[in-house]
Scaffold this active site. Structure first.
Site, PDB file in Angstrom:
ATOM      1  N   ARG A  14      -3.536  -2.023   4.330  1.00 17.94           N
ATOM      2  CA  ARG A  14      -4.852  -2.587   4.625  1.00 17.94           C
ATOM      3  C   ARG A  14      -5.512  -2.946   3.290  1.00 17.94           C
ATOM      4  O   ARG A  14      -5.418  -2.199   2.317  1.00 17.94           O
ATOM      5  CB  ARG A  14      -5.750  -1.597   5.367  1.00 17.94           C
ATOM      6  CG  ARG A  14      -5.436  -1.416   6.849  1.00 17.94           C
ATOM      7  CD  ARG A  14      -5.744  -2.655   7.699  1.00 17.94           C
ATOM      8  NE  ARG A  14      -5.447  -2.456   9.112  1.00 17.94           N
ATOM      9  CZ  ARG A  14      -4.279  -2.719   9.698  1.00 17.94           C
ATOM     10  NH1 ARG A  14      -3.276  -3.210   8.991  1.00 17.94           N
ATOM     11  NH2 ARG A  14      -4.109  -2.509  10.989  1.00 17.94           N
ATOM     12  N   GLU A  62     -10.048 -10.228   4.229  1.00 12.70           N
ATOM     13  CA  GLU A  62      -9.143 -11.148   4.933  1.00 12.70           C
ATOM     14  C   GLU A  62      -9.695 -11.652   6.257  1.00 12.70           C
ATOM     15  O   GLU A  62      -9.266 -12.693   6.750  1.00 12.70           O
ATOM     16  CB  GLU A  62      -7.770 -10.493   5.155  1.00 12.70           C
ATOM     17  CG  GLU A  62      -7.783  -9.374   6.194  1.00 12.70           C
ATOM     18  CD  GLU A  62      -6.372  -8.827   6.467  1.00 12.70           C
ATOM     19  OE1 GLU A  62      -5.664  -8.516   5.495  1.00 12.70           O
ATOM     20  OE2 GLU A  62      -6.007  -8.720   7.655  1.00 12.70           O
ATOM     21  N   HIS A 110      -1.036 -11.404   6.162  1.00  9.50           N
ATOM     22  CA  HIS A 110      -0.888 -10.348   7.168  1.00  9.50           C
ATOM     23  C   HIS A 110       0.224 -10.690   8.167  1.00  9.50           C
ATOM     24  O   HIS A 110      -0.015 -10.737   9.382  1.00  9.50           O
ATOM     25  CB  HIS A 110      -2.207 -10.076   7.883  1.00  9.50           C
ATOM     26  CG  HIS A 110      -2.332  -8.637   8.286  1.00  9.50           C
ATOM     27  ND1 HIS A 110      -3.461  -7.902   8.105  1.00  9.50           N
ATOM     28  CD2 HIS A 110      -1.432  -7.776   8.858  1.00  9.50           C
ATOM     29  CE1 HIS A 110      -3.275  -6.664   8.554  1.00  9.50           C
ATOM     30  NE2 HIS A 110      -2.033  -6.572   9.014  1.00  9.50           N
TER      31      HIS A 110
HETATM   32  P1  NAD Z   1       1.641   6.450  10.071  1.00 12.08           P
HETATM   33  O1  NAD Z   1       0.440   7.029  10.709  1.00 12.08           O
HETATM   34  O2  NAD Z   1       2.986   6.682  10.679  1.00 12.08           O
HETATM   35  O3  NAD Z   1       1.723   6.932   8.549  1.00 12.08           O
HETATM   36  C1  NAD Z   1       0.625   6.948   7.680  1.00 12.08           C
HETATM   37  C2  NAD Z   1       0.899   8.025   6.628  1.00 12.08           C
HETATM   38  O4  NAD Z   1      -0.167   7.939   5.667  1.00 12.08           O
HETATM   39  C3  NAD Z   1       0.904   9.448   7.202  1.00 12.08           C
HETATM   40  O5  NAD Z   1       2.082  10.121   6.777  1.00 12.08           O
HETATM   41  C4  NAD Z   1      -0.347  10.068   6.599  1.00 12.08           C
HETATM   42  O6  NAD Z   1      -0.212  11.478   6.350  1.00 12.08           O
HETATM   43  C5  NAD Z   1      -0.469   9.282   5.306  1.00 12.08           C
HETATM   44  N1  NAD Z   1      -1.763   9.392   4.673  1.00 12.08           N
HETATM   45  C6  NAD Z   1      -2.973   9.597   5.254  1.00 12.08           C
HETATM   46  N2  NAD Z   1      -3.923   9.668   4.296  1.00 12.08           N
HETATM   47  C7  NAD Z   1      -3.287   9.499   3.103  1.00 12.08           C
HETATM   48  C8  NAD Z   1      -3.733   9.461   1.758  1.00 12.08           C
HETATM   49  N3  NAD Z   1      -5.014   9.664   1.452  1.00 12.08           N
HETATM   50  N4  NAD Z   1      -2.824   9.252   0.790  1.00 12.08           N
HETATM   51  C9  NAD Z   1      -1.514   9.077   1.095  1.00 12.08           C
HETATM   52  N5  NAD Z   1      -1.043   9.103   2.354  1.00 12.08           N
HETATM   53  C10 NAD Z   1      -1.919   9.303   3.345  1.00 12.08           C
HETATM   54  O7  NAD Z   1       1.356   4.881   9.943  1.00 12.08           O
HETATM   55  P2  NAD Z   1       2.413   3.707   9.770  1.00 12.08           P
HETATM   56  O8  NAD Z   1       2.871   3.242  11.105  1.00 12.08           O
HETATM   57  O9  NAD Z   1       3.425   4.091   8.758  1.00 12.08           O
HETATM   58  O10 NAD Z   1       1.472   2.549   9.214  1.00 12.08           O
HETATM   59  C11 NAD Z   1       0.879   2.641   7.937  1.00 12.08           C
HETATM   60  C12 NAD Z   1      -0.166   1.549   7.802  1.00 12.08           C
HETATM   61  O11 NAD Z   1       0.473   0.284   7.763  1.00 12.08           O
HETATM   62  C13 NAD Z   1      -1.129   1.432   8.994  1.00 12.08           C
HETATM   63  O12 NAD Z   1      -2.205   2.333   8.883  1.00 12.08           O
HETATM   64  C14 NAD Z   1      -1.586   0.007   8.905  1.00 12.08           C
HETATM   65  O13 NAD Z   1      -2.763  -0.038   8.138  1.00 12.08           O
HETATM   66  C15 NAD Z   1      -0.477  -0.696   8.149  1.00 12.08           C
HETATM   67  N6  NAD Z   1       0.207  -1.727   8.944  1.00 12.08           N
HETATM   68  C16 NAD Z   1       0.285  -2.985   8.439  1.00 12.08           C
HETATM   69  C17 NAD Z   1       0.936  -3.984   9.159  1.00 12.08           C
HETATM   70  C18 NAD Z   1       1.107  -5.390   8.626  1.00 12.08           C
HETATM   71  O14 NAD Z   1       1.385  -6.309   9.403  1.00 12.08           O
HETATM   72  N7  NAD Z   1       0.960  -5.636   7.326  1.00 12.08           N
HETATM   73  C19 NAD Z   1       1.470  -3.679  10.416  1.00 12.08           C
HETATM   74  C20 NAD Z   1       1.387  -2.372  10.887  1.00 12.08           C
HETATM   75  C21 NAD Z   1       0.753  -1.391  10.154  1.00 12.08           C
END
Ligand code: NAD
Length: 328
Positions: free
Chosen positions: A234, A263, A295
């Protein structure tokens, strides 16, 4: 259930309509983004389906609740764009798609790394121009380089697995250690130490009040000179102005982003005929070592099929009064 689908594009219509054959919901597609201004379009719809740049703030939620909406079905994993407290107060349930294809986003992050390391964006344009010089295209082997993974959830672990395949040393920062990462030999460190040791840093944590501007001026000082920073998570995780200063000083040697702080005014639209008013974005675009995609990390047919399937199943669960495992 009657569902008002906001921010809908041709591909949303295609995949949701196909998946809906098995569900039979009444889907009505609206092109505008959902904001307080467009929320009245959902009048009389018990369910609203929204995407990442729809703004479900208190004002929008109050309009939706006032006109009968009881359910927000996000077709995304992230829910930072919804005021959950206000939604709960108004009795609106929020469901999401926690996982669709972590591979899609992880693979896109790797694509951005290869673009920046091997200057593929420059090479492509050069060769099309019959310029076969290699000057300025020098990269480095990913094999043996150190990669820092910030956030080792579903996407972070896929990314780590791919980078392990390249022969990288893997470091991670996450408040919770993922056993799958430990099995891969990933070493967990505190964030400043990870930043100081990594040739490449990739962000895979959610945007929350705690992670807003996680990468700021102070954290950027810890980076190795010339490191590559990738963000497919994000935009708000990075302080854009601080990143611009770090790119100008050479601290950041490559900046690959699929997400951008502001964005919502840009991405998912064809603005090729307009003058972009966002100066920070235009400045980033002008740098030779910045690659921006709009994105599209999630944008594979596998992911869109899974998003459509889970979104419609979530709506059916709520309609039938079943507990929905994907309620936020
Ligand atoms: P997830 O919930 O499986 O994993 C997120 C991880 O981040 C968890 O392990 C959590 O403990 C960790 N976390 C929380 N706070 C933290 C911090 N302060 N420092 C470090 N790590 C921390 O989520 P995911 O499915 O792996 O997705 C991750 C992110 O990817 C989503 O939140 C979303 O913003 C983004 N995303 C982007 C797209 C895209 O099209 N670009 C698509 C899907 C998701």
């Amino acid at each position: 259930m009657r569902v008002a689908i906001f921010s809908s594009k041709s591909y949303d219509r295609q995949f949701l309509t196909a998946a809906n054959q098995a569900f039979g919901h009444e889907l009505v597609f609206f092109e505008p983004r959902l904001t307080a201004e467009t929320a009245p379009l959902a009048k009389g719809f018990p369910a609203v389906c929204a995407f990442i740049n729809d703004r479900l703030d208190a004002a929008a939620l109050q309009i939706l609740a006032g006109s009968g909406t009881k359910l927000i079905a996000l077709r995304s994993a992230g829910f930072n764009n919804v005021d959950l407290k206000v939604a709960a107060e108004l009795g609106i349930k929020v469901v999401r798609v926690p996982a669709y294809s972590p591979y899609a986003v992880a693979e896109h992050a790797v694509g951005l790394i290869l673009m920046l390391d091997r200057k593929l964006y420059k090479a492509y344009n050069r060769v099309r121009d019959d310029n076969f010089s290699l000057e300025g295209l020098l990269g480095f082997d990913l094999h043996g380089s150190t990669v820092g993974v910030v956030g080792t959830g579903k996407i972070g672990v896929c990314f780590a697995q791919i980078m392990r395949g390249f022969g990288c040393h893997l470091l991670a920062y996450d408040p919770y250690q993922n056993p799958a990462c430990l099995e891969l030999g990933v070493q967990y460190l505190e964030l400043p130490e990870l930043l100081a040791k990594s040739d490449i840093v990739s962000l895979h944590c959610p945007l929350t009040p705690e992670t807003h501007h996680l990468i700021n001026t102070e954290m950027l000082e810890h980076f190795k000179m010339g490191a590559i920073l990738i963000n497919t998570s994000r935009g708000g995780l990075i302080d854009t102005q601080a990143a611009i200063a770090a790119i100008k000083s050479g601290k950041i040697g490559g900046f690959g982003i699929d997400v951008y702080e502001q964005e919502e005014d840009l991405f998912f639209e064809d603005l090729s005929d307009t003058v972009i008013q966002d100066d920070a974005f235009q400045l980033l675009q002008s740098f030779p070592n910045v690659v921006i995609t709009a994105h599209q990390g999630f944008f594979t047919r596998n992911a869109l099929e899974a998003i459509a399937q889970t979104t419609l199943a979530n709506i059916s669960d709520v309609e039938r009064g079943h507990p929905c495992p994907n309620q936020v």
